[in-house]
Design an enzyme around this catalytic site. Structure first.
Site, PDB file in Angstrom:
ATOM      1  N   ASP A  91      30.655 -48.395  22.312  1.00 42.60           N
ATOM      2  CA  ASP A  91      32.423 -47.777  23.119  1.00 42.60           C
ATOM      3  C   ASP A  91      33.070 -48.861  21.841  1.00 42.60           C
ATOM      4  O   ASP A  91      33.201 -49.384  20.889  1.00 42.60           O
ATOM      5  CB  ASP A  91      32.904 -49.013  24.844  1.00 42.60           C
ATOM      6  CG  ASP A  91      32.608 -50.718  24.695  1.00 42.60           C
ATOM      7  OD1 ASP A  91      31.821 -50.946  23.673  1.00 42.60           O
ATOM      8  OD2 ASP A  91      32.814 -51.332  25.580  1.00 42.60           O
ATOM      9  N   ASP A 267      26.727 -44.375  32.130  1.00 42.63           N
ATOM     10  CA  ASP A 267      26.952 -45.810  32.147  1.00 42.63           C
ATOM     11  C   ASP A 267      27.786 -46.753  33.660  1.00 42.63           C
ATOM     12  O   ASP A 267      28.918 -45.957  34.297  1.00 42.63           O
ATOM     13  CB  ASP A 267      27.587 -46.575  31.044  1.00 42.63           C
ATOM     14  CG  ASP A 267      29.142 -46.831  31.146  1.00 42.63           C
ATOM     15  OD1 ASP A 267      29.834 -45.202  31.023  1.00 42.63           O
ATOM     16  OD2 ASP A 267      29.634 -47.526  31.303  1.00 42.63           O
ATOM     17  N   CYS A 307       8.713 -48.706  40.915  1.00 47.92           N
ATOM     18  CA  CYS A 307       8.777 -49.970  39.849  1.00 47.92           C
ATOM     19  C   CYS A 307       7.856 -50.587  39.760  1.00 47.92           C
ATOM     20  O   CYS A 307       7.128 -50.876  40.926  1.00 47.92           O
ATOM     21  CB  CYS A 307      10.405 -50.525  40.143  1.00 47.92           C
ATOM     22  SG  CYS A 307      10.517 -50.808  41.286  1.00 47.92           S
TER      23      CYS A 307
HETATM   24 ZN   LIG Z   1      11.309 -50.655  42.834  1.00 43.77          ZN
END
Ligand SMILES: [Zn+2]
Length: 385
Positions: A91, A267, A307
């Site tokens: 930024d 973002d 994940c």
């Molecule tokens: Zn997860």
């Protein structure tokens, strides 16, 4: 930088594209985890790689103050410094100068401020912002701007927009002198919530010419219908062949709406800030892992998530980590939350490509809402973003 946007389908302004930055291809719409001080809080670069991140955001103001851009330059640039092989957007420093520092004076040339760390006085100009971002080795630099707050009277919003336009021109000139052609520079549309000021801002930026354009001064407290009106205005004002970046947005349901209105880049600190408060994001809504109900739950945070945390850790264990204040708790939930945002972007891109985005947006929004309120908005010290 090259950007190739694919055609929009009739039912949405949303689009997919490919952003080529320094030899790396980033599929858009894309989400950039926020690495304020050369760190996406609690996550390593290999965590980020595993989560599928291709680009992160770093903050010029924070890195200018500590460790200093020259230190990072001497150590081979920010990519090497933080061991990040993906792309980096920095930024301009403007947002932090106006929100964090003790402001001394906004002058035609730049901004005089005192550091929020030690009170030392500094003078930031568009030229210095370009020099700092160049020293960091940023792939996408942002023009130095004034982020207009909400609410803001029309006269003041106009003054800030005009100064942002003048500073954009000076940013462009200094960036050109420094550039080896590798990095891109984005201009930032301001003008508060005044549609004509925003259109004028966009027109001035387009006449200067940037590789991409950001919509600034939104997600600063304005009502959602006003925000979407401004985003639609930006969509109409900006050239089709350039990427559009909606700064600081936001909740997953907001990203769905912004994609629908033509935005390509996002973002937000929420996945990591929320994680530090125990807020778990899923594509079926968010919840607090600290709640008693999870105390003996052997299941994962999100059975639909791919994940590592969801593959290996129970809700009961994660809740325990928060109960006893172990730093591993925020770290593991951050890993999951960032992966959730990136999975959302993968699903968004697939729905766009397959011409079913509008139905996907409605269905996902309904699934996301009707759950617990988001993490507390009050920032911790030091503030992210
Ligand atoms: Zn997860």
């Amino acid at each position: 930088m090259q950007f190739r946007a694919r055609e929009r389908s009739p039912s949405t302004r949303g689009r997919t594209g490919t952003l080529r930055l320094a030899g790396r291809d980033i599929e858009t719409p894309a989400f950039m985890p926020v690495g304020t001080r050369a760190s996406v809080k609690t996550l390593s670069s290999w965590d980020l790689e595993e989560s599928g991140a291709r680009i992160v955001l770093a903050n010029t103001y924070h890195l200018y103050l500590r460790p200093g851009q020259e230190t990072i330059r001497r150590l081979g640039g920010l990519h090497r410094f933080m061991d990040w092989s993906g792309a980096i957007l920095t930024d301009s420093g403007g947002y932090q100068v106006f929100s964090l520092a003790e402001l001394r004076a906004v002058l035609p040339d730049g901004v005089r401020f005192r550091s929020h760390l030690d009170g030392s006085e500094h003078f930031f100009t568009p030229e210095l912002s370009m020099e700092v971002q160049h020293a960091l080795g940023s792939d996408v630099a942002m023009a130095f701007d004034i982020c207009t707050p909400y609410p803001c009277a029309r006269d003041e919003a106009r003054r800030q927009m005009e100064r942002t336009s003048a500073w954009a021109e000076r940013s462009r000139a200094r960036f050109r002198e420094l550039s080896d052609g590798r990095a891109a520079l984005f201009g930032i549309v301001q003008g508060g919530v005044h549609p004509d000021l925003r259109s004028e801002s966009a027109a001035r930026l387009v006449s200067i010419g940037f590789e991409g354009y950001a919509l600034g001064g939104l997600a600063v407290g304005e009502p959602a219908p006003v925000r979407w009106e401004m985003v639609e205005r930006g969509d109409a004002d900006l050239p089709e062949e350039r990427p559009r970046y909606l700064m600081g947005v936001g909740q997953p349901e907001d990203i769905l709406e912004a994609v629908h209105r033509g935005c390509d880049l996002f973002d937000c600190v929420l996945p990591t800030r929320g994680a530090r408060h125990g807020t778990v994001y899923t594509l079926a809504g968010r919840f607090s892992i600290k709640a008693r109900i999870h105390a003996e739950d052997p299941g994962p945070l999100d059975p639909d998530c791919d994940c590592r945390v969801c593959g290996r850790c129970s809700r009961a264990y994660l809740r325990h980590l928060f109960q006893v204040g172990e730093p591993l708790g925020p770290r593991l939930v951050s890993h999951h939350n960032v992966r959730t945002y990136l999975r959302l972007m993968e699903k968004i891109r697939a729905a766009l490509r397959e011409g079913r985005y509008d139905a996907f947006r409605r269905r996902t929004r309904d699934a996301l809402l009707g759950t617990e309120p988001p993490a507390p908005a009050a920032p911790e010290t030091p503030k992210e973003g």
